[in-house]
Motif scaffolding. Structure first.
Motif, PDB file in Angstrom:
ATOM      1  N   SER A 171      53.242  54.037 -53.487  1.00  8.81           N
ATOM      2  CA  SER A 171      52.539  52.517 -53.070  1.00  8.81           C
ATOM      3  C   SER A 171      51.686  52.294 -53.392  1.00  8.81           C
ATOM      4  N   SER A 172      50.737  53.539 -53.732  1.00  8.06           N
ATOM      5  CA  SER A 172      49.206  53.377 -54.071  1.00  8.06           C
ATOM      6  C   SER A 172      49.328  52.959 -55.830  1.00  8.06           C
ATOM      7  N   LEU A 173      50.551  53.698 -56.547  1.00  4.59           N
ATOM      8  CA  LEU A 173      50.259  53.285 -57.622  1.00  4.59           C
ATOM      9  C   LEU A 173      51.029  51.268 -57.841  1.00  4.59           C
ATOM     10  N   LEU A 174      51.462  51.359 -56.658  1.00  2.00           N
ATOM     11  CA  LEU A 174      51.975  49.840 -57.083  1.00  2.00           C
ATOM     12  C   LEU A 174      50.310  49.158 -56.705  1.00  2.00           C
ATOM     13  N   ASN A 175      49.666  49.604 -55.602  1.00  2.00           N
ATOM     14  CA  ASN A 175      48.254  48.769 -55.576  1.00  2.00           C
ATOM     15  C   ASN A 175      47.790  48.760 -56.675  1.00  2.00           C
ATOM     16  N   ALA A 176      47.663  49.968 -57.010  1.00  2.00           N
ATOM     17  CA  ALA A 176      46.806  49.772 -58.795  1.00  2.00           C
ATOM     18  C   ALA A 176      46.969  49.458 -59.354  1.00  2.00           C
ATOM     19  N   VAL A 177      48.298  48.847 -59.590  1.00  4.34           N
ATOM     20  CA  VAL A 177      49.279  47.908 -60.848  1.00  4.34           C
ATOM     21  C   VAL A 177      48.863  46.898 -60.349  1.00  4.34           C
ATOM     22  N   GLN A 178      48.917  46.553 -59.210  1.00  2.00           N
ATOM     23  CA  GLN A 178      48.388  44.954 -59.439  1.00  2.00           C
ATOM     24  C   GLN A 178      48.479  45.307 -57.904  1.00  2.00           C
ATOM     25  N   PRO A 179      46.333  44.912 -58.373  1.00  2.00           N
ATOM     26  CA  PRO A 179      45.813  44.581 -57.285  1.00  2.00           C
ATOM     27  C   PRO A 179      45.681  43.474 -56.459  1.00  2.00           C
ATOM     28  N   GLY A 180      45.558  43.413 -55.027  1.00  2.00           N
ATOM     29  CA  GLY A 180      46.134  42.257 -54.330  1.00  2.00           C
ATOM     30  C   GLY A 180      47.503  42.819 -53.269  1.00  2.00           C
ATOM     31  N   LEU A 181      47.960  43.540 -53.606  1.00  2.00           N
ATOM     32  CA  LEU A 181      49.159  44.250 -53.114  1.00  2.00           C
ATOM     33  C   LEU A 181      48.792  44.343 -51.384  1.00  2.00           C
ATOM     34  N   GLN A 182      48.088  45.049 -50.955  1.00  2.00           N
ATOM     35  CA  GLN A 182      47.608  45.508 -50.387  1.00  2.00           C
ATOM     36  C   GLN A 182      48.615  45.899 -49.975  1.00  2.00           C
ATOM     37  N   LEU A 183      50.060  47.099 -50.157  1.00  2.00           N
ATOM     38  CA  LEU A 183      50.768  48.179 -49.568  1.00  2.00           C
ATOM     39  C   LEU A 183      49.993  49.111 -48.798  1.00  2.00           C
ATOM     40  N   LYS A 184      50.457  49.533 -47.668  1.00  2.00           N
ATOM     41  CA  LYS A 184      49.812  50.447 -46.669  1.00  2.00           C
ATOM     42  C   LYS A 184      49.856  51.626 -47.520  1.00  2.00           C
ATOM     43  N   THR A 185      49.419  52.528 -47.187  1.00  2.00           N
ATOM     44  CA  THR A 185      49.305  54.180 -47.971  1.00  2.00           C
ATOM     45  C   THR A 185      49.325  54.793 -47.097  1.00  2.00           C
ATOM     46  N   GLY A 186      49.317  56.243 -47.227  1.00  2.00           N
ATOM     47  CA  GLY A 186      49.443  57.419 -46.094  1.00  2.00           C
ATOM     48  C   GLY A 186      48.618  58.419 -46.560  1.00  2.00           C
ATOM     49  N   GLU A 187      47.894  59.419 -45.793  1.00  2.00           N
ATOM     50  CA  GLU A 187      47.358  60.582 -45.653  1.00  2.00           C
ATOM     51  C   GLU A 187      48.240  61.448 -45.787  1.00  2.00           C
ATOM     52  N   ILE A 188      47.913  62.521 -47.031  1.00  2.00           N
ATOM     53  CA  ILE A 188      48.868  63.691 -46.894  1.00  2.00           C
ATOM     54  C   ILE A 188      48.265  64.669 -46.088  1.00  2.00           C
ATOM     55  N   SER A 189      49.564  64.657 -45.329  1.00  2.00           N
ATOM     56  CA  SER A 189      49.555  66.120 -43.779  1.00  2.00           C
ATOM     57  C   SER A 189      48.844  67.058 -44.312  1.00  2.00           C
ATOM     58  N   GLU A 190      47.790  67.499 -44.475  1.00  2.00           N
ATOM     59  CA  GLU A 190      46.991  69.350 -44.371  1.00  2.00           C
ATOM     60  C   GLU A 190      47.389  69.732 -44.022  1.00  2.00           C
ATOM     61  N   LYS A 191      48.009  70.702 -43.568  1.00  2.00           N
ATOM     62  CA  LYS A 191      49.770  71.331 -42.493  1.00  2.00           C
ATOM     63  C   LYS A 191      50.744  71.527 -43.560  1.00  2.00           C
ATOM     64  N   LEU A 192      51.309  70.062 -43.800  1.00  2.00           N
ATOM     65  CA  LEU A 192      52.745  69.801 -43.927  1.00  2.00           C
ATOM     66  C   LEU A 192      52.377  70.010 -45.798  1.00  2.00           C
ATOM     67  N   GLN A 193      52.226  69.546 -45.891  1.00  2.00           N
ATOM     68  CA  GLN A 193      51.768  68.977 -47.938  1.00  2.00           C
ATOM     69  C   GLN A 193      52.568  68.038 -47.723  1.00  2.00           C
ATOM     70  N   ARG A 194      53.217  67.565 -46.743  1.00  2.00           N
ATOM     71  CA  ARG A 194      53.931  66.254 -47.292  1.00  2.00           C
ATOM     72  C   ARG A 194      53.643  65.119 -46.225  1.00  2.00           C
ATOM     73  N   GLY A 195      53.900  64.120 -47.359  1.00  2.00           N
ATOM     74  CA  GLY A 195      53.647  62.338 -46.654  1.00  2.00           C
ATOM     75  C   GLY A 195      54.666  62.447 -45.448  1.00  2.00           C
ATOM     76  N   ARG A 196      53.656  60.961 -44.833  1.00  2.00           N
ATOM     77  CA  ARG A 196      54.781  60.767 -43.503  1.00  2.00           C
ATOM     78  C   ARG A 196      55.224  59.625 -43.770  1.00  2.00           C
ATOM     79  N   HIS A 197      56.003  59.295 -44.565  1.00  2.00           N
ATOM     80  CA  HIS A 197      56.539  58.170 -44.648  1.00  2.00           C
ATOM     81  C   HIS A 197      56.102  56.580 -44.102  1.00  2.00           C
ATOM     82  N   THR A 198      54.856  56.692 -44.971  1.00  2.00           N
ATOM     83  CA  THR A 198      54.144  55.437 -44.725  1.00  2.00           C
ATOM     84  C   THR A 198      54.947  54.440 -44.870  1.00  2.00           C
TER      85      THR A 198
END
Ligand SMILES: Nc1nc2c(ncn2[C@@H]2O[C@H](COP(=O)(O)OP(=O)(O)OP(=O)(O)O)[C@@H](O)[C@H]2O)c(=O)[nH]1
Ligand SMILES: [Mg+2]
Ligand SMILES: [Zn+2]
Length: 294
Positions: A171-198
């Motif tokens: 989603s971050s890449l898509l937001n960067a490719v086209q500003p204005g999309l405003q897709l939700k993006t999430g922090e990587i959980s420090e402990k699990l080093q995984r995303g949380r399905h944003t």
């Protein structure tokens, strides 16, 4: 009847964008449920309108391509996104994504994101594996903007899907490719080093440069597409130059003697890790054949 493209399915509704770019909120015709016919994002459909906002999906037009995971129709290009770090790339999963794309008749493009987190020397070995085979690869960073122009060029005039594990930056890449999309993006959980399905829904988005892209929620495991064990090697292009020289016709490049593919693995012409994945996938397919075709 109005024709349009399904851009999202949510809460029992399908959102259908017509050729005037108006979005209709639609229910499927009752028989879709009875016939267990699925409506996928990317499908071209015919709808009957009920009022100025709502409609009923009457018919799904024939699909050109169909991906099972993520479930999308009529895609030309699968952008398989993996982070080079955070989360660490799981190449077994990457090889599964490539296989799924090719089995769905969709060209895979491998996008290695978060290059800002690694030094050049760390990036090269991973990249080399896939470049050498002939896959199209792009190295990107949302942080520095590296590779984004190249990614935009790939997306232009195509219908692409972004697939890959959670937290890799789709989603971050898509937001960067086209500003204005405003897709939700999430922090990587420090402990699990995984995303949380944003990202929770599969959604088709229109780009200013004429392309369409589907953002999808990440997933961390993937079944192989249904195929015969004899077909698997065909999805490993690096084996193409060798298997004609195997002693046995129908060699599965596993336990057979005088196997040219195995020799190529030993001499380093075929990457060992890719071959190890081939053997794992082969065993999975054989296991399923035993269960279902007995
Ligand atoms: N350092 C670095 N961080 C990045 C980059 N791209 C994305 N991130 C971060 O990675 C995290 C996850 O990004 P998302 O875009 O939500 O990932 P996603 O693949 O869409 O995840 P799901 O929607 O859960 O499948 C966020 O904290 C982003 O800021 C990058 O190029 N470099
Ligand atoms: Mg996302
Ligand atoms: Zn062989």
């Amino acid at each position: 009847m109005i024709e349009g493209t399904v851009i999202k399915g949510y809460g029992g509704f399908y959102y259908v964008k017509d050729d005037q770019k108006y979005v209709w909120e639609c229910k499927p015709r009752g028989r879709f449920k009875i016939e267990k016919q699925l409506i996928l994002v990317g499908d071209r459909v015919q709808i009957k309108t009920i009022n100025k906002k709502n409609g009923v999906v009457e018919k799904v037009l024939p699909r050109i391509t169909e991906l099972v995971r993520p479930p999308v129709a009529n895609i030309d290009c699968a952008i398989v996104v993996f982070a080079l770090k955070s989360p660490e790339p799981n190449l077994n999963l990457l090889d599964r994504f490539i296989l799924l794309a090719e089995a769905g008749k969709t060209e895979p493009v491998i996008c290695f994101n978060k290059v800002d987190l690694l030094s050049n020397e760390e990036v090269t070995p991973v990249l080399d594996i896939y470049d050498k085979i002939g896959y199209r690869t792009i190295v990107t960073s949302v942080k520095t903007g590296a590779g984004l122009e190249e990614l935009r060029a790939v997306l232009k005039d195509h219908i692409s899907v972004f697939a890959g594990p959670s937290g890799v930056g789709k989603s971050s890449l898509l937001n960067a490719v086209q500003p204005g999309l405003q897709l939700k993006t999430g922090e990587i959980s420090e402990k699990l080093q995984r995303g949380r399905h944003t990202t929770r829904h599969v959604e088709l988005l229109e780009l200013d440069n004429g392309g369409y892209v589907v953002d999808t929620p990440g997933f961390s495991s993937l079944y192989l597409p249904q195929m015969l064990k004899e077909e698997l090697a065909g999805f490993f292009p690096e084996m193409n130059n060798f298997w004609q020289n195997c002693r046995f016709n129908g060699c599965l490049h596993n336990q057979e003697p005088d196997c040219a593919v195995k020799s190529a693995v030993e001499s380093g012409e075929i990457n060992k890790e890719r071959y190890a994945h081939y053997i794992m996938f082969l065993e999975e397919i054989v296991f399923h054949e035993r269960r279902f075709y007995k």
